[in-house]
Design a protein around this motif. Structure first.
Motif, mmCIF file in Angstrom:
data_model
loop_
_atom_site.group_PDB
_atom_site.id
_atom_site.type_symbol
_atom_site.label_atom_id
_atom_site.label_comp_id
_atom_site.label_asym_id
_atom_site.label_seq_id
_atom_site.Cartn_x
_atom_site.Cartn_y
_atom_site.Cartn_z
ATOM 1 N N VAL A 61 0.867 -1.176 0.000
ATOM 2 C CA VAL A 61 0.000 0.000 0.000
ATOM 3 C C VAL A 61 0.902 1.223 0.000
ATOM 4 O O VAL A 61 1.811 1.337 0.820
ATOM 5 C CB VAL A 61 -0.927 0.008 1.241
ATOM 6 C CG1 VAL A 61 -1.804 1.239 1.229
ATOM 7 C CG2 VAL A 61 -1.765 -1.249 1.289
ATOM 8 N N SER A 62 0.640 2.145 -0.944
ATOM 9 C CA SER A 62 1.412 3.391 -0.987
ATOM 10 C C SER A 62 0.457 4.552 -0.759
ATOM 11 O O SER A 62 -0.655 4.574 -1.281
ATOM 12 C CB SER A 62 2.140 3.528 -2.322
ATOM 13 O OG SER A 62 1.219 3.495 -3.382
ATOM 14 N N TYR A 63 0.892 5.489 0.044
ATOM 15 C CA TYR A 63 0.088 6.656 0.390
ATOM 16 C C TYR A 63 0.714 7.889 -0.245
ATOM 17 O O TYR A 63 1.916 8.101 -0.161
ATOM 18 C CB TYR A 63 0.030 6.840 1.908
ATOM 19 C CG TYR A 63 -0.599 5.675 2.619
ATOM 20 C CD1 TYR A 63 -1.968 5.574 2.747
ATOM 21 C CD2 TYR A 63 0.178 4.673 3.169
ATOM 22 C CE1 TYR A 63 -2.564 4.512 3.401
ATOM 23 C CE2 TYR A 63 -0.397 3.603 3.828
ATOM 24 C CZ TYR A 63 -1.772 3.526 3.933
ATOM 25 O OH TYR A 63 -2.341 2.461 4.585
ATOM 26 N N ARG A 67 -4.629 10.141 -1.131
ATOM 27 C CA ARG A 67 -4.848 8.921 -1.902
ATOM 28 C C ARG A 67 -4.025 7.767 -1.368
ATOM 29 O O ARG A 67 -2.901 7.942 -0.907
ATOM 30 C CB ARG A 67 -4.454 9.141 -3.352
ATOM 31 C CG ARG A 67 -5.404 10.017 -4.117
ATOM 32 C CD ARG A 67 -5.023 10.088 -5.561
ATOM 33 N NE ARG A 67 -4.888 8.722 -6.113
ATOM 34 C CZ ARG A 67 -4.507 8.481 -7.356
ATOM 35 N NH1 ARG A 67 -4.206 9.467 -8.153
ATOM 36 N NH2 ARG A 67 -4.415 7.257 -7.803
ATOM 37 N N ARG A 69 -2.989 3.763 -2.667
ATOM 38 C CA ARG A 69 -3.046 2.768 -3.741
ATOM 39 C C ARG A 69 -2.541 1.454 -3.204
ATOM 40 O O ARG A 69 -1.505 1.395 -2.549
ATOM 41 C CB ARG A 69 -2.200 3.210 -4.921
ATOM 42 C CG ARG A 69 -2.723 4.473 -5.578
ATOM 43 C CD ARG A 69 -1.918 4.837 -6.779
ATOM 44 N NE ARG A 69 -2.056 3.755 -7.773
ATOM 45 C CZ ARG A 69 -1.448 3.751 -8.942
ATOM 46 N NH1 ARG A 69 -0.640 4.739 -9.255
ATOM 47 N NH2 ARG A 69 -1.614 2.769 -9.793
ATOM 48 N N HIS A 71 -1.481 -2.541 -4.156
ATOM 49 C CA HIS A 71 -1.051 -3.467 -5.204
ATOM 50 C C HIS A 71 -0.872 -4.832 -4.547
ATOM 51 O O HIS A 71 -0.350 -4.931 -3.441
ATOM 52 C CB HIS A 71 0.271 -3.028 -5.832
ATOM 53 C CG HIS A 71 0.251 -1.642 -6.366
ATOM 54 N ND1 HIS A 71 -0.302 -1.327 -7.580
ATOM 55 C CD2 HIS A 71 0.701 -0.481 -5.847
ATOM 56 C CE1 HIS A 71 -0.185 -0.033 -7.788
ATOM 57 N NE2 HIS A 71 0.426 0.506 -6.748
#
Length: 94
Positions: A61-63, A67, A69, A71
């Motif tokens: 999870v990237s912040y 937002r 996202r 993957h």
């Protein structure tokens, strides 16, 4: 000081002195058992490649600001140093 209390104090002091002066005995191993490996051997084994294959799933999870996202990927590993990365869609397909 009563005599019984004095004797208990002297006995406790003698016991503590005897325990402190006695060398620590090495733990006894069962018959036929091997001694544990040294710290150096364990450290070397830590950095070796795994000897078995495995497969798993990974979520990242990237912040970025408000937002987020996510993957997901399937990871397969086979000795020595062979990887397969399958990135999944949100539906779970490759």
């Amino acid at each position: 000081m009563p005599a019984a209390s004095l004797l208990r104090t002297l006995a406790a002091a003698a016991w503590a002195a005897a325990a402190a002066s006695a060398p620590a005995a090495a733990p006894r191993l069962p018959r036929g058992a091997e001694p544990p490996p040294s710290a150096e051997v364990l450290l070397e084994a830590l950095f070796e490649y795994p000897a078995v294959s495995y497969r798993g799933e990974l979520s990242v999870v990237s912040y970025s600001g408000a937002r987020a996202r996510a993957h997901e990927a399937r990871v397969s590993y086979a000795p020595v140093n062979r990887y397969r990365w399958e990135f999944l869609t949100p539906a779970g397909a490759v």
